[in-house]
Scaffold this motif. Structure first.
Motif, PDB file in Angstrom:
ATOM      1  N   ARG A  98       0.810  -1.225   0.000  1.00  0.00           N
ATOM      2  CA  ARG A  98       0.000   0.000   0.000  1.00  0.00           C
ATOM      3  C   ARG A  98       0.840   1.270   0.000  1.00  0.00           C
ATOM      4  NH1 ARG A  98      -4.346  -1.502   4.808  1.00  0.00           N
ATOM      5  NH2 ARG A  98      -5.757  -2.785   3.544  1.00  0.00           N
ATOM      6  N   GLY A  99       2.141   1.139   0.082  1.00  0.00           N
ATOM      7  CA  GLY A  99       3.004   2.313   0.163  1.00  0.00           C
ATOM      8  C   GLY A  99       3.115   2.862   1.565  1.00  0.00           C
ATOM      9  N   GLU A 100       2.990   1.980   2.575  1.00  0.00           N
ATOM     10  CA  GLU A 100       3.103   2.378   3.979  1.00  0.00           C
ATOM     11  C   GLU A 100       4.182   1.533   4.662  1.00  0.00           C
ATOM     12  OE1 GLU A 100      -0.865   1.639   5.337  1.00  0.00           O
ATOM     13  OE2 GLU A 100      -1.642   3.516   4.510  1.00  0.00           O
ATOM     14  N   PRO A 101       5.442   1.622   4.191  1.00  0.00           N
ATOM     15  CA  PRO A 101       6.478   0.709   4.681  1.00  0.00           C
ATOM     16  C   PRO A 101       6.828   0.876   6.155  1.00  0.00           C
ATOM     17  CG  PRO A 101       7.452   2.441   3.344  1.00  0.00           C
ATOM     18  CD  PRO A 101       5.968   2.547   3.165  1.00  0.00           C
ATOM     19  N   SER A 102       6.556   2.040   6.737  1.00  0.00           N
ATOM     20  CA  SER A 102       6.885   2.215   8.159  1.00  0.00           C
ATOM     21  C   SER A 102       5.962   1.407   9.065  1.00  0.00           C
ATOM     22  CB  SER A 102       6.843   3.696   8.552  1.00  0.00           C
ATOM     23  OG  SER A 102       5.566   4.253   8.361  1.00  0.00           O
ATOM     24  N   TYR A 103       4.882   0.867   8.507  1.00  0.00           N
ATOM     25  CA  TYR A 103       3.985  -0.003   9.260  1.00  0.00           C
ATOM     26  C   TYR A 103       4.077  -1.443   8.753  1.00  0.00           C
ATOM     27  CZ  TYR A 103       2.449   4.566  10.673  1.00  0.00           C
ATOM     28  OH  TYR A 103       2.451   5.855  11.142  1.00  0.00           O
ATOM     29  N   CYS A 104       5.217  -1.765   8.168  1.00  0.00           N
ATOM     30  CA  CYS A 104       5.483  -3.120   7.683  1.00  0.00           C
ATOM     31  C   CYS A 104       5.172  -4.138   8.776  1.00  0.00           C
ATOM     32  CB  CYS A 104       6.951  -3.223   7.271  1.00  0.00           C
ATOM     33  SG  CYS A 104       7.517  -4.878   6.834  1.00  0.00           S
ATOM     34  N   GLN A 105       4.526  -5.228   8.402  1.00  0.00           N
ATOM     35  CA  GLN A 105       4.166  -6.249   9.389  1.00  0.00           C
ATOM     36  C   GLN A 105       5.400  -6.928   9.977  1.00  0.00           C
ATOM     37  OE1 GLN A 105       1.411  -8.710   7.203  1.00  0.00           O
ATOM     38  NE2 GLN A 105      -0.306  -7.311   7.527  1.00  0.00           N
ATOM     39  N   SER A 106       6.541  -6.798   9.307  1.00  0.00           N
ATOM     40  CA  SER A 106       7.794  -7.370   9.818  1.00  0.00           C
ATOM     41  C   SER A 106       8.733  -6.290  10.342  1.00  0.00           C
ATOM     42  CB  SER A 106       8.486  -8.171   8.703  1.00  0.00           C
ATOM     43  OG  SER A 106       7.684  -9.241   8.271  1.00  0.00           O
ATOM     44  N   PHE A 107       8.191  -5.125  10.693  1.00  0.00           N
ATOM     45  CA  PHE A 107       9.047  -4.005  11.098  1.00  0.00           C
ATOM     46  C   PHE A 107       9.945  -4.381  12.282  1.00  0.00           C
ATOM     47  CE2 PHE A 107      10.318  -0.124  13.195  1.00  0.00           C
ATOM     48  CZ  PHE A 107      10.540   0.764  12.162  1.00  0.00           C
ATOM     49  N   MET A 108       9.378  -4.988  13.311  1.00  0.00           N
ATOM     50  CA  MET A 108      10.176  -5.289  14.499  1.00  0.00           C
ATOM     51  C   MET A 108      11.296  -6.288  14.206  1.00  0.00           C
ATOM     52  SD  MET A 108       9.347  -3.220  16.839  1.00  0.00           S
ATOM     53  CE  MET A 108      10.172  -3.945  18.260  1.00  0.00           C
ATOM     54  N   PRO A 109      11.036  -7.447  13.620  1.00  0.00           N
ATOM     55  CA  PRO A 109      12.158  -8.357  13.363  1.00  0.00           C
ATOM     56  C   PRO A 109      13.175  -7.797  12.380  1.00  0.00           C
ATOM     57  CG  PRO A 109      10.125  -9.215  12.405  1.00  0.00           C
ATOM     58  CD  PRO A 109       9.751  -8.086  13.293  1.00  0.00           C
ATOM     59  N   LEU A 110      12.734  -7.053  11.374  1.00  0.00           N
ATOM     60  CA  LEU A 110      13.671  -6.534  10.383  1.00  0.00           C
ATOM     61  C   LEU A 110      14.545  -5.420  10.930  1.00  0.00           C
ATOM     62  CD1 LEU A 110      11.501  -6.441   7.132  1.00  0.00           C
ATOM     63  CD2 LEU A 110      13.364  -8.016   7.687  1.00  0.00           C
ATOM     64  N   ASN A 111      14.076  -4.721  11.967  1.00  0.00           N
ATOM     65  CA  ASN A 111      14.816  -3.567  12.480  1.00  0.00           C
ATOM     66  C   ASN A 111      15.415  -3.758  13.870  1.00  0.00           C
ATOM     67  OD1 ASN A 111      14.365  -1.222  10.421  1.00  0.00           O
ATOM     68  ND2 ASN A 111      12.384  -2.243  10.580  1.00  0.00           N
ATOM     69  N   PHE A 112      14.918  -4.763  14.621  1.00  0.00           N
ATOM     70  CA  PHE A 112      15.370  -4.923  16.003  1.00  0.00           C
ATOM     71  C   PHE A 112      15.854  -6.328  16.361  1.00  0.00           C
ATOM     72  CE2 PHE A 112      12.631  -1.172  16.269  1.00  0.00           C
ATOM     73  CZ  PHE A 112      13.400  -0.325  17.054  1.00  0.00           C
ATOM     74  N   ALA A 113      15.711  -7.300  15.486  1.00  0.00           N
ATOM     75  CA  ALA A 113      16.078  -8.672  15.851  1.00  0.00           C
ATOM     76  C   ALA A 113      17.581  -8.854  15.990  1.00  0.00           C
ATOM     77  CB  ALA A 113      15.525  -9.660  14.828  1.00  0.00           C
ATOM     78  N   GLY A 114      18.381  -8.021  15.296  1.00  0.00           N
ATOM     79  CA  GLY A 114      19.832  -8.130  15.397  1.00  0.00           C
ATOM     80  C   GLY A 114      20.447  -9.146  14.463  1.00  0.00           C
ATOM     81  N   VAL A 115      19.623  -9.730  13.584  1.00  0.00           N
ATOM     82  CA  VAL A 115      20.105 -10.729  12.622  1.00  0.00           C
ATOM     83  C   VAL A 115      19.371 -10.539  11.297  1.00  0.00           C
ATOM     84  CG1 VAL A 115      20.750 -12.476  14.328  1.00  0.00           C
ATOM     85  CG2 VAL A 115      18.403 -12.410  13.444  1.00  0.00           C
ATOM     86  N   ARG A 116      19.923 -11.140  10.251  1.00  0.00           N
ATOM     87  CA  ARG A 116      19.229 -11.209   8.978  1.00  0.00           C
ATOM     88  C   ARG A 116      17.968 -12.082   9.124  1.00  0.00           C
ATOM     89  NH1 ARG A 116      24.855 -12.352   6.867  1.00  0.00           N
ATOM     90  NH2 ARG A 116      25.429 -10.702   5.361  1.00  0.00           N
ATOM     91  N   PRO A 117      17.085 -12.033   8.142  1.00  0.00           N
ATOM     92  CA  PRO A 117      15.903 -12.908   8.206  1.00  0.00           C
ATOM     93  C   PRO A 117      16.242 -14.389   8.313  1.00  0.00           C
ATOM     94  CG  PRO A 117      15.524 -11.173   6.605  1.00  0.00           C
ATOM     95  CD  PRO A 117      16.960 -11.047   7.044  1.00  0.00           C
ATOM     96  N   ASP A 118      17.428 -14.801   7.798  1.00  0.00           N
ATOM     97  CA  ASP A 118      17.796 -16.218   7.899  1.00  0.00           C
ATOM     98  C   ASP A 118      18.474 -16.565   9.219  1.00  0.00           C
ATOM     99  OD1 ASP A 118      20.370 -15.204   7.722  1.00  0.00           O
ATOM    100  OD2 ASP A 118      20.853 -16.178   5.811  1.00  0.00           O
ATOM    101  N   GLY A 119      18.564 -15.579  10.133  1.00  0.00           N
ATOM    102  CA  GLY A 119      19.142 -15.814  11.451  1.00  0.00           C
ATOM    103  C   GLY A 119      20.627 -15.550  11.561  1.00  0.00           C
ATOM    104  N   SER A 120      21.289 -15.204  10.475  1.00  0.00           N
ATOM    105  CA  SER A 120      22.720 -14.917  10.520  1.00  0.00           C
ATOM    106  C   SER A 120      22.961 -13.447  10.842  1.00  0.00           C
ATOM    107  CB  SER A 120      23.379 -15.275   9.184  1.00  0.00           C
ATOM    108  OG  SER A 120      22.887 -14.446   8.138  1.00  0.00           O
TER     109      SER A 120
END
Length: 367
Positions: A98-120
């Motif tokens: 929708r053009g609303e990337p700041s409300y991405c459903q994966s915002f927290m893991p992508l910005n705060f998890a400390g790892v890539r999506p694959d866990g590295s």
């Protein structure tokens, strides 16, 4: 490659400059040599445990620099391009589409998890894995791995070492006025807090030609700066209840409020400062994650009030950051007046100086 990074090893501790190892860019990733990186409250809130992030780790999320290399599949930027780094998003969920990337459903893991999506992780110190990928970048370093989604190509004449804050703090404050609240020309705005986010909102209020702009800030030097940047009034919360001071200026109350403090008592005063059909935009990160705002239901109904959360100024960075740079080039958005530069090696001094209020927004620059 071996790089220098400011590593946080314990909650509430200082940063230590260390030689660490940074991965090569993988598919969809971009290696950036950092020219400057803004020091943001969010970095310090995460370091102190108010936001989740694994330690030891590397923060920094307002980076800018030059592309050194790209991973497979990257087409948006090329080696040698100037870029600003911003928050990360998936590009695939409902909000991103929708053009609303700041409300991405994966915002927290992508910005705060400390790892890539694959866990590295992109970073390690010897055999120790470091928290990385902070806002998809971890740019408190000489180099950072970012992603095609969160790099913004800049024009050749962009003031490279200073543009990093456009990736978060400045775009958040300006976007709150221009995007999130879409403030009407001639309307009234109350800005709670005179830091970089609040003063970016003041600059945007000038762009939008608002009528009354009131800044609430305890530090006199920031109140003076707010007035110099276009605020019509700057008030000291120590002089009495904010709502009473606001209504002494504009009796009907204000049309819009932007809160950058995350303090419940301040937000309660914001509610008491609203005009009919007024809107409160919440930006500030509370020190207590469980903090809650008590709302008088009758008051909210009678005012027709709106309370809305704001993330990253509802911006699409690839569109909004170039717009802010164009406004800056035209002399209409002088965000450089918010910035003080300090050498990256003095990061701990910079934290202390910003905490004291000696500077509004410190950008750490590399030699």
């Amino acid at each position: 490659m071996e790089i220098t990074a400011a590593v946080a090893r314990e909650l509430g501790g200082s940063f230590s400059l260390e030689q660490v190892t940074l991965d090569d860019p993988r598919a969809g990733e971009v290696l950036v040599e950092i020219a400057g990186v803004g020091l943001c409250h969010t970095d310090l809130a995460a370091k102190d445990g108010h936001l989740p992030f694994p330690l030891p780790g590397v923060f920094g999320h307002e980076g800018s620099g030059v592309v050194v290399a790209i991973g497979p599949g990257v087409s948006k930027v090329a080696q040698g391009d100037k870029v600003a780094l911003t928050f990360n998003s998936c590009g695939e969920c409902v909000q991103c589409v929708r053009g609303e990337p700041s409300y991405c459903q994966s915002f927290m893991p992508l910005n705060f998890a400390g790892v890539r999506p694959d866990g590295s992780s992109t970073l390690r110190s010897g055999d120790t894995v470091l928290g990385s990928e902070f806002f998809g970048q971890s740019s408190f370093a000489t180099h950072a791995i970012a992603h095609e989604r969160n790099v913004v190509k800049l024009p050749a004449d962009a003031p490279l070492s200073m543009v990093g804050p456009l990736g978060c703090g400045v775009q958040t404050g300006a976007g709150a006025v221009l995007n999130s609240l879409d403030c009407s020309p001639g309307s009234s705005l109350l800005v709670l807090g005179g830091g970089s986010v609040g003063l970016s909102a003041v600059l945007a209020a000038g762009v939008r030609e608002l009528g009354t702009v009131i800044v609430v800030e305890p530090l006199v030097q920031r109140r003076e700066l707010a007035l110099a940047l276009g605020a019509t009034h700057a008030i000291d919360p120590a002089d009495g209840p904010v709502s009473e001071q606001v209504r002494a200026i504009i009796g009907r109350g204000v049309d819009y409020v932007i809160d950058t403090t995350g303090v419940v008592g301040v937000l309660e005063q914001a509610m008491l400062s609203l005009a009919q059909r007024g809107t409160v935009g919440i930006i500030g990160v509370p020190s207590d994650p469980a903090a809650a705002l008590p709302v008088n239901l009758i008051q909210a109904q009678m005012l027709g009030a709106t309370i809305t959360g704001i993330v990253e100024g509802d911006s699409v960075p690839d569109v909004f950051i170039p717009q802010l740079l164009e406004l800056h080039r035209a002399g209409r958005f002088p965000f450089d007046k918010l910035i003080t530069t300090m050498p990256f090696a003095r990061i701990n001094e910079a934290v202390a100086a910003q905490h004291r209020g000696d500077a509004v927004k410190i950008v750490l620059v590399h030699d």
